[in-house]
Design an enzyme around this catalytic site. Structure first.
Site, mmCIF file in Angstrom:
data_model
loop_
_atom_site.group_PDB
_atom_site.id
_atom_site.type_symbol
_atom_site.label_atom_id
_atom_site.label_comp_id
_atom_site.label_asym_id
_atom_site.label_seq_id
_atom_site.Cartn_x
_atom_site.Cartn_y
_atom_site.Cartn_z
ATOM 1 N N CYS A 167 28.399 -5.160 52.677
ATOM 2 C CA CYS A 167 27.274 -5.015 51.746
ATOM 3 C C CYS A 167 27.540 -6.002 50.608
ATOM 4 O O CYS A 167 28.642 -6.555 50.533
ATOM 5 C CB CYS A 167 27.267 -3.568 51.232
ATOM 6 S SG CYS A 167 25.821 -3.104 50.284
ATOM 7 N N LYS B 184 21.444 4.720 42.244
ATOM 8 C CA LYS B 184 21.090 6.014 41.626
ATOM 9 C C LYS B 184 20.055 5.856 40.528
ATOM 10 O O LYS B 184 19.279 6.742 40.262
ATOM 11 C CB LYS B 184 22.353 6.682 41.069
ATOM 12 C CG LYS B 184 22.958 5.937 39.894
ATOM 13 C CD LYS B 184 24.254 6.535 39.391
ATOM 14 C CE LYS B 184 25.446 6.028 40.129
ATOM 15 N NZ LYS B 184 25.617 4.543 40.164
ATOM 16 N N THR C 76 24.654 6.152 52.605
ATOM 17 C CA THR C 76 24.967 6.950 51.407
ATOM 18 C C THR C 76 25.273 6.107 50.167
ATOM 19 O O THR C 76 25.764 4.970 50.267
ATOM 20 C CB THR C 76 26.214 7.830 51.670
ATOM 21 O OG1 THR C 76 27.278 6.992 52.143
ATOM 22 C CG2 THR C 76 25.939 8.917 52.681
ATOM 23 N N ARG C 77 24.998 6.698 49.020
ATOM 24 C CA ARG C 77 25.406 6.166 47.717
ATOM 25 C C ARG C 77 25.803 7.350 46.836
ATOM 26 O O ARG C 77 25.266 8.446 46.993
ATOM 27 C CB ARG C 77 24.269 5.428 47.016
ATOM 28 C CG ARG C 77 23.788 4.148 47.665
ATOM 29 C CD ARG C 77 24.811 3.022 47.565
ATOM 30 N NE ARG C 77 24.298 1.756 48.033
ATOM 31 C CZ ARG C 77 24.256 1.358 49.316
ATOM 32 N NH1 ARG C 77 24.713 2.140 50.261
ATOM 33 N NH2 ARG C 77 23.761 0.183 49.636
ATOM 34 N N HIS D 165 21.218 -1.201 52.009
ATOM 35 C CA HIS D 165 21.316 -0.525 53.308
ATOM 36 C C HIS D 165 22.540 0.400 53.342
ATOM 37 O O HIS D 165 23.409 0.339 52.476
ATOM 38 C CB HIS D 165 21.431 -1.561 54.427
ATOM 39 C CG HIS D 165 22.640 -2.431 54.298
ATOM 40 N ND1 HIS D 165 22.681 -3.491 53.414
ATOM 41 C CD2 HIS D 165 23.863 -2.402 54.878
ATOM 42 C CE1 HIS D 165 23.861 -4.075 53.488
ATOM 43 N NE2 HIS D 165 24.609 -3.427 54.362
ATOM 44 N N HIS E 232 36.045 -1.489 44.622
ATOM 45 C CA HIS E 232 34.852 -1.873 43.844
ATOM 46 C C HIS E 232 34.903 -3.361 43.469
ATOM 47 O O HIS E 232 34.659 -3.752 42.327
ATOM 48 C CB HIS E 232 34.808 -0.978 42.594
ATOM 49 C CG HIS E 232 33.592 -1.129 41.739
ATOM 50 N ND1 HIS E 232 32.308 -1.163 42.223
ATOM 51 C CD2 HIS E 232 33.464 -1.244 40.380
ATOM 52 C CE1 HIS E 232 31.457 -1.294 41.224
ATOM 53 N NE2 HIS E 232 32.129 -1.357 40.104
ATOM 54 N N LYS F 88 34.472 7.656 53.673
ATOM 55 C CA LYS F 88 34.239 6.302 53.127
ATOM 56 C C LYS F 88 35.099 6.119 51.880
ATOM 57 O O LYS F 88 34.969 6.897 50.929
ATOM 58 C CB LYS F 88 32.757 6.167 52.800
ATOM 59 C CG LYS F 88 32.369 4.857 52.172
ATOM 60 C CD LYS F 88 30.929 4.482 52.508
ATOM 61 C CE LYS F 88 29.948 4.768 51.414
ATOM 62 N NZ LYS F 88 28.585 4.284 51.734
HETATM 63 C C1 LIG Z 1 29.085 -1.239 49.226
HETATM 64 C C2 LIG Z 1 28.148 -0.826 48.141
HETATM 65 C C3 LIG Z 1 28.300 0.421 47.553
HETATM 66 C C4 LIG Z 1 27.467 0.818 46.540
HETATM 67 N N1 LIG Z 1 27.602 2.061 46.016
HETATM 68 C C5 LIG Z 1 26.728 2.505 45.094
HETATM 69 C C6 LIG Z 1 26.790 3.840 44.666
HETATM 70 O O1 LIG Z 1 27.610 4.607 45.137
HETATM 71 N N2 LIG Z 1 25.874 4.257 43.765
HETATM 72 C C7 LIG Z 1 24.930 3.435 43.253
HETATM 73 O O2 LIG Z 1 24.149 3.882 42.414
HETATM 74 N N3 LIG Z 1 24.836 2.142 43.639
HETATM 75 C C8 LIG Z 1 25.713 1.675 44.559
HETATM 76 N N4 LIG Z 1 25.630 0.387 45.015
HETATM 77 C C9 LIG Z 1 24.694 -0.533 44.379
HETATM 78 C C10 LIG Z 1 23.277 -0.466 44.904
HETATM 79 O O3 LIG Z 1 23.261 -0.270 46.288
HETATM 80 C C11 LIG Z 1 22.582 -1.760 44.487
HETATM 81 O O4 LIG Z 1 22.649 -1.869 43.073
HETATM 82 C C12 LIG Z 1 21.137 -1.814 44.902
HETATM 83 O O5 LIG Z 1 21.006 -1.563 46.283
HETATM 84 C C13 LIG Z 1 20.545 -3.190 44.566
HETATM 85 O O6 LIG Z 1 19.249 -3.256 45.066
HETATM 86 P P1 LIG Z 1 18.346 -4.557 44.937
HETATM 87 O O7 LIG Z 1 16.992 -4.114 45.328
HETATM 88 O O8 LIG Z 1 18.558 -5.175 43.614
HETATM 89 O O9 LIG Z 1 18.961 -5.601 45.984
HETATM 90 P P2 LIG Z 1 18.751 -5.790 47.558
HETATM 91 O O10 LIG Z 1 18.865 -4.506 48.255
HETATM 92 O O11 LIG Z 1 19.669 -6.875 47.978
HETATM 93 O O12 LIG Z 1 17.252 -6.258 47.701
HETATM 94 C C14 LIG Z 1 16.833 -7.577 47.452
HETATM 95 C C15 LIG Z 1 15.835 -7.922 48.523
HETATM 96 O O13 LIG Z 1 15.209 -9.150 48.192
HETATM 97 C C16 LIG Z 1 14.960 -9.821 49.410
HETATM 98 N N5 LIG Z 1 14.752 -11.248 49.108
HETATM 99 C C17 LIG Z 1 15.638 -12.095 48.549
HETATM 100 N N6 LIG Z 1 15.127 -13.330 48.447
HETATM 101 C C18 LIG Z 1 13.881 -13.270 48.971
HETATM 102 C C19 LIG Z 1 12.850 -14.245 49.167
HETATM 103 N N7 LIG Z 1 13.024 -15.523 48.839
HETATM 104 N N8 LIG Z 1 11.696 -13.839 49.720
HETATM 105 C C20 LIG Z 1 11.494 -12.525 50.077
HETATM 106 N N9 LIG Z 1 12.451 -11.591 49.940
HETATM 107 C C21 LIG Z 1 13.626 -11.942 49.380
HETATM 108 C C22 LIG Z 1 16.243 -9.570 50.202
HETATM 109 O O14 LIG Z 1 16.128 -9.844 51.560
HETATM 110 C C23 LIG Z 1 16.494 -8.115 49.880
HETATM 111 O O15 LIG Z 1 15.897 -7.250 50.824
HETATM 112 C C24 LIG Z 1 26.454 -0.057 46.048
HETATM 113 C C25 LIG Z 1 26.294 -1.322 46.633
HETATM 114 C C26 LIG Z 1 27.120 -1.696 47.678
HETATM 115 C C27 LIG Z 1 26.940 -3.058 48.278
HETATM 116 O O1 LIG Z 2 27.613 3.617 41.309
HETATM 117 C C1 LIG Z 2 28.516 4.358 41.672
HETATM 118 O O2 LIG Z 2 28.547 5.537 41.365
HETATM 119 C C2 LIG Z 2 29.628 3.790 42.515
HETATM 120 C C3 LIG Z 2 30.890 3.859 41.755
HETATM 121 C C4 LIG Z 2 31.982 3.144 42.439
HETATM 122 C C5 LIG Z 2 31.587 1.810 42.874
HETATM 123 C C6 LIG Z 2 30.336 1.805 43.650
HETATM 124 N N1 LIG Z 2 29.326 2.450 42.903
#
Ligand SMILES: Cc1cc2nc3c(=O)[nH]c(=O)nc-3n(C[C@H](O)[C@H](O)[C@H](O)COP(=O)(O)OP(=O)(O)OC[C@H]3O[C@@H](n4cnc5c(N)ncnc54)[C@H](O)[C@@H]3O)c2cc1C
Ligand SMILES: O=C(O)[C@@H]1CCCCN1
Length: 394
Positions: free
Chosen positions: A323, A356, A54-55, A51, A277, A273
């Protein structure tokens, strides 16, 4: 609970509608696979990792394999923009800042040059001229990845899910998976139904190990609560879009143990922002419970950094949101089949940098679930690299 209607053996069930599960489901439905995407919370939600507005996106990585994967991601992001008629990317460039001799800083520069990514090394004088709001210390240097920018995360997640549905996929939100029975047909039980599928993809973010427990495997994953902080400009507009202020990534500056990064003003007018990390370890179901022990103090680390490196910002955060990261020991992803069940695929451990790369991650997980061999090097993403660190009950 009985399995729902006999005809409904899905080709694939994907657990978790974060960006990785949603992109996997999107690719599956594009390949005409009957796919069910299950999400425990009502969509949209802000309890996981995907959520926020931005990323950062970038090709600058110290590991060559990510730079190469990013070359495949850019066209896929552009395709998504076209299919959804939505702008999802803004090119701002990424300013990388670090001690001149830092090995990670140097290998990131080398990887950009070797992969012919448009980039530019800046002298201290050039930095001062182009980015007067950024103060580097003696012995520190900078370069720009011109391909980098901002992805509009919430809009992207929604676009992927909408397209998945438009291509014939089914999303059930507000349905938590509570049991998985492996087999040639996998049986998935949720809080409101029982479903069957020929293959299963688990993309459950910080909840991955809770789900893996019923499959006899515990991966070496650490869930961290990250403070997403926004800082006010002393002079409105000085770090904003009109000034062409880029995203930035600082490598261990100001003696910080982890990276500090930032994005130009976007979600809140006049607020930039800037985040640390790293964070405190949490149980994802108790993210907002106050920690019993004080532990990491990220705000003072950030305030001190801002006073020294971005003096045009007020050194107290104006907004703090949360997050979660799910980190592996080497901060590389896990994209692999379950060691005992070939039709169960895991995508996890995105370690704070997976957004990304999600178009290609989704493609790889889709290929694995269809029994295909992905065409990129899968070695860095294998579960087996943690042979001594994962717990298997099988
Ligand atoms: C603060 C922050 C900054 C970031 N900055 C960057 C960035 O600048 N650039 C970049 O490339 N990446 C960035 N990232 C990383 C990136 O956002 C994550 O790697 C990515 O969102 C991970 O996605 P996901 O689908 O694995 O996890 P999630 O988004 O957590 O999705 C997992 C989903 O599974 C669901 N789930 C879990 N268990 C169950 C269950 N038992 N039954 C049904 N549903 C379930 C959860 O509710 C959730 O919706 C950042 C992350 C954060 C937190
Ligand atoms: O994936 C990225 O680009 C950023 C770098 C810094 C930490 C959070 N994620």
């Amino acid at each position: 609970m009985a399995a729902q209607s006999g005809s409904s053996v899905f080709d694939c069930i994907v657990i978790g509608a974060g960006i990785q599960g949603s992109f996997t489901a999107y690719h599956l439905s594009k390949h005409m696979r009957r796919t069910l995407l299950l999400e425990q919370f009502l969509l949209p939600h802000s309890r996981g990792s995907s959520h926020g507005q931005t990323r950062i996106t970038r090709k600058a990585y110290p590991q060559d394999f990510y730079t190469k994967m990013m070359a495949d991601c850019y066209p896929l992001w552009a395709e998504l923009e076209k299919e959804s008629s939505t702008t999802l990317y803004r090119q701002t460039g990424l300013l990388l800042l670090g001690p001149e001799e830092n090995p990670e800083f140097c290998s990131t520069w080398r990887s950009l040059v070797q992969n012919q990514v448009p980039c530019q090394y800046l002298t201290a004088q050039e930095i001062q001229k182009r980015f007067p709001g950024v103060c580097l210390q003696p012995g520190e240097a900078a370069f720009i990845d011109h391909t980098a920018g901002v992805l509009y995360a919430d809009k992207a997640l929604r676009a992927v899910q909408d397209l998945f549905c438009r291509f014939g996929g089914t999303i059930h939100d507000g349905e938590k998976v509570i049991d998985i029975k492996p087999g040639s047909v996998v049986i998935v039980t949720t809080t409101s139904g029982v479903y069957q599928a020929k293959s299963l993809v688990i993309t459950a973010g910080p909840w991955t190990n809770k789900l893996m427990a019923s499959l006899g495997l515990q991966l070496p994953l650490q869930t961290l609560k990250i403070k997403v902080c926004y800082w006010k400009e002393k002079v409105p507009g000085s770090y904003g879009v009109p000034q062409n202020f880029p995203c930035f990534l600082g490598f261990h500056l100001n003696r910080a143990q982890h990276h500090i990064y930032g994005l130009p003003s976007n979600e809140y007018p006049g607020l930039i922002k800037v985040c640390y990390h790293h964070g405190k370890e949490v149980d994802p179901d108790e993210r907002d419970r106050e920690a019993k022990t004080p532990g990491l103090q990220e705000i003072p680390i950030l305030s001190d950094f801002i006073s020294n490196y971005l003096p045009g910002l007020e050194a107290e955060p104006a907004v703090i949101e949360h997050c979660m990261y799910t980190n592996t020991p080497d901060e590389n992803f896990i994209l692999d089949r379950h060691p005992s069940f070939q039709n169960i695929i895991v995508g996890a451990g995105f370690s704070g940098h997976g957004f990304k790369l999600s178009p290609v991650v989704g493609k790889i997980l889709c290929q694995l679930s269809m029994g295909q061999t992905p065409d990129c090097d899968m070695q860095p993403f294998r579960i087996r690299r943690f042979q001594n660190q994962f717990k298997s009950a099988l």
